[in-house]
Design an enzyme around this catalytic site. Structure first.
Site, PDB file in Angstrom:
ATOM      1  N   SER A 252       0.845  -1.183   0.000  1.00 10.21           N
ATOM      2  CA  SER A 252       0.000   0.000   0.000  1.00 10.21           C
ATOM      3  C   SER A 252       0.878   1.229   0.000  1.00 10.21           C
ATOM      4  O   SER A 252       1.978   1.225   0.558  1.00 10.21           O
ATOM      5  CB  SER A 252      -0.879   0.004   1.245  1.00 10.21           C
ATOM      6  OG  SER A 252      -0.057   0.226   2.364  1.00 10.21           O
ATOM      7  N   LYS A 253       0.356   2.282  -0.609  1.00  8.74           N
ATOM      8  CA  LYS A 253       1.173   3.484  -0.767  1.00  8.74           C
ATOM      9  C   LYS A 253       1.547   4.116   0.571  1.00  8.74           C
ATOM     10  O   LYS A 253       2.487   4.878   0.650  1.00  8.74           O
ATOM     11  CB  LYS A 253       0.456   4.494  -1.663  1.00  8.74           C
ATOM     12  CG  LYS A 253      -0.792   5.082  -1.053  1.00  8.74           C
ATOM     13  CD  LYS A 253      -1.397   6.164  -1.925  1.00  8.74           C
ATOM     14  CE  LYS A 253      -2.511   6.845  -1.153  1.00  8.74           C
ATOM     15  NZ  LYS A 253      -3.395   7.659  -1.931  1.00  8.74           N
ATOM     16  N   ARG A 254       0.828   3.752   1.626  1.00 11.59           N
ATOM     17  CA  ARG A 254       1.166   4.332   2.932  1.00 11.59           C
ATOM     18  C   ARG A 254       2.483   3.778   3.470  1.00 11.59           C
ATOM     19  O   ARG A 254       3.114   4.377   4.316  1.00 11.59           O
ATOM     20  CB  ARG A 254       0.085   4.021   3.961  1.00 11.59           C
ATOM     21  CG  ARG A 254      -1.267   4.420   3.496  1.00 11.59           C
ATOM     22  CD  ARG A 254      -1.932   5.442   4.357  1.00 11.59           C
ATOM     23  NE  ARG A 254      -2.969   6.049   3.540  1.00 11.59           N
ATOM     24  CZ  ARG A 254      -4.241   6.098   3.854  1.00 11.59           C
ATOM     25  NH1 ARG A 254      -4.633   5.637   4.997  1.00 11.59           N
ATOM     26  NH2 ARG A 254      -5.110   6.638   3.051  1.00 11.59           N
TER      27      ARG A 254
END
Ligand code: GLU
Length: 492
Positions: A252-254
């Site tokens: 995930s981009k987080r």
């Protein structure tokens, strides 16, 4: 039978490495069997789809060396290949399901749906809503119909029993029907949902094999049922393992940059990145790490995909890319590739307007612009010394900015500025003070060109990664601190 596979991205953001990974395996599977590979744009979500996102997805896949036989840009026998241009087709099929009694009109409002959900929760009933739970009295249904009230079309689902389907890698999968909801097929604005459009298009585009991410397994019962209602053969399904962060959570981009644009900006070779994606859950018969696209296709066997979640690890990617850089480029090719990466007119024309007014001679350019040609910057605590802000305050600004930027999806300088301005007001800080640590995080110094301009040029993933990197340099929040900050952040 000609094998036909497809990738069906939704153009709702930056091009995701997961899209390239699934595209690569669909392409390999098709090529290895002399088949065709199709690219279809699934843009039925008109509020989130953009032409710009579609363009960067296509450009990024091409940059990686992936190509398709049919698609919105190259045409083909089964077009149009953009779902927004096929609207009438879906309405016709939704009507057919209604006429044949496989679907129903649902007039419930959002509030009514909420009430039903809440009362089912209280009664301990399964969450998925099926036709019985959604039914209005005949009288009420007729009343709303006569009043032309807005409605959606939903599919009917068996109320008991088990849905069984086969997966090329996973064998037989079983899902109980009472865990499947009466899916909306056509929305009140007449647009289809993913499920209807996807099934209709896969059929009309003669797709024989659907290789997609495992997050779609739960959709398979609905799709299988739609194929049955329409009396069509269902393509063979193959759910690929999801890419994971090094901590095994879903990529995930987080936690990890996911945009192909980030890896391009980082200066990876497309061949290196593609080779790494091919290694995600798949191996060559001789287990060698480095191989070309052609070598992969020549040796491709879908059964060699292993289901243990493949980990997308930037350190490993860098190692593999290093082999490509050192072994596959002559000095001339390296020079040319570097020139195209760093000094191409498109990139320079974004940077030079920011730089020109601040220099006296060309030799001033590189020191000012070096952060546009870098990955993570070499920072230390000294760089964040500020006349009034303490390091603790700066860490908090960085953390709050990370959270804010994570949810900020528009990435032009004006919207970035207004987002950060409102964060500064909420935090009771001068905008200059809030921007100070961001300047350092993004450009390595506070004396640089406009930070929001720089962020818009570097793109969301590179910018977020640098702010996160700055926070890590100063020490990310302890558990206790994170809890406190989260509470404060939510209350802003
Ligand atoms: N539009 C879906 C996506 O964004 C396609 C899923 C599928 O391959 O069926 O991934």
């Amino acid at each position: 039978m000609t094998i036909r596979t497809r990738i069906a991205p939704s153009p709702t953001g930056d091009p995701h490495v997961g899209t390239a990974y699934i595209a690569l395996f669909n392409l390999a599977f098709a090529r290895q069997q002399g088949g065709k590979f199709v690219l279809r744009i699934e843009d039925t979500d008109q509020t989130r789809s953009t032409a710009e996102s579609e363009k960067t997805i296509l450009d990024s896949l091409r940059w990686l060396g992936l190509d398709w036989d049919e698609g919105p840009d190259v045409g083909g026998e089964y077009g149009p290949y953009r779902q927004s241009e096929r609207k009438d087709i879906y309405a016709k099929y939704a009507q057919q399901l209604l006429d044949e009694g496989h679907a129903f009109k649902c007039y419930l409002t959002a509030d009514e749906l909420n009430d039903i959900r809440n009362s089912r929760r209280e009664q301990g009933l399964p969450a998925p809503l099926q036709q019985d739970a959604l039914a209005l009295s005949t009288e009420e249904q007729q009343k709303r119909e006569a009043a032309n009230a807005p409605f959606v079309i939903r599919m009917k689902i068996p109320t008991q029993g088990v849905c069984e389907f086969d997966d090329m890698l996973r064998g037989k999968i079983e899902i109980e029907w009472n865990m499947v909801d009466a899916q909306i097929l056509l929305k009140s604005d007449g647009m289809p949902t993913y499920h209807l459009a996807n099934v209709v298009d896969d059929h009309l585009m003669k797709i024989t094999h659907v290789l997609r991410g495992e997050e779609w397994i739960n959709s398979a019962p609905k799709h299988q049922l739609l194929y049955k209602y329409f009396n069509w053969d269902m393509p063979t399904l193959c759910h690929m393992p999801l890419l994971r962060n090094p901590d095994k959570s879903k990529l995930s981009k987080r936690k990890n940059p996911t945009s192909i644009l980030y890896y391009k900006r980082m200066g990876y070779m497309p061949e290196g990145l593609l080779n790494y994606l091919a290694r995600m859950g798949w191996s060559m018969p001789d287990e060698r790490e480095k191989f070309t696209r052609k070598e992969m296709f020549d040796n491709f066997d879908i059964q060699r995909v292993s289901l243990g979640g493949p980990i997308f690890d930037q350190t490993k990617l860098s190692w593999l890319n290093g082999l490509w850089v050192r072994e596959n480029l002559t000095t001339e090719e390296f020079a040319l590739a570097f020139q195209q990466w760093a000094l191409n007119p498109e990139y320079l024309m974004q940077i030079i307007p920011l730089i020109q007014q601040r220099v006296e001679k060309f030799s001033d350019v590189a020191p000012l612009a070096n952060f546009f040609l870098s990955g993570m910057l070499d920072l230390n605590e000294e760089d964040f010394k500020h006349k009034s802000l303490t390091i603790e305050e700066i860490r908090k600004i960085l953390q709050f900015s990370v959270w804010r930027l994570d949810t900020h999806n528009q990435w032009d300088k004006d919207s970035l500025f207004s987002e950060l301005k409102s964060l500064s007001e909420q935090m009771d800080l001068k905008i200059r003070d809030l921007l100070f640590p961001l300047f350092v995080a993004i450009s390595g110094t506070s004396q640089s060109v406009s930070v929001v301009d720089s962020m818009s040029i570097l793109g969301p993933d590179m910018s977020r990664a640098r702010v996160r990197h700055a926070l890590n340099t100063l020490g990310s929040a302890s558990k206790k601190e994170a809890k406190r900050w989260e509470k404060e952040y939510k209350a802003l």
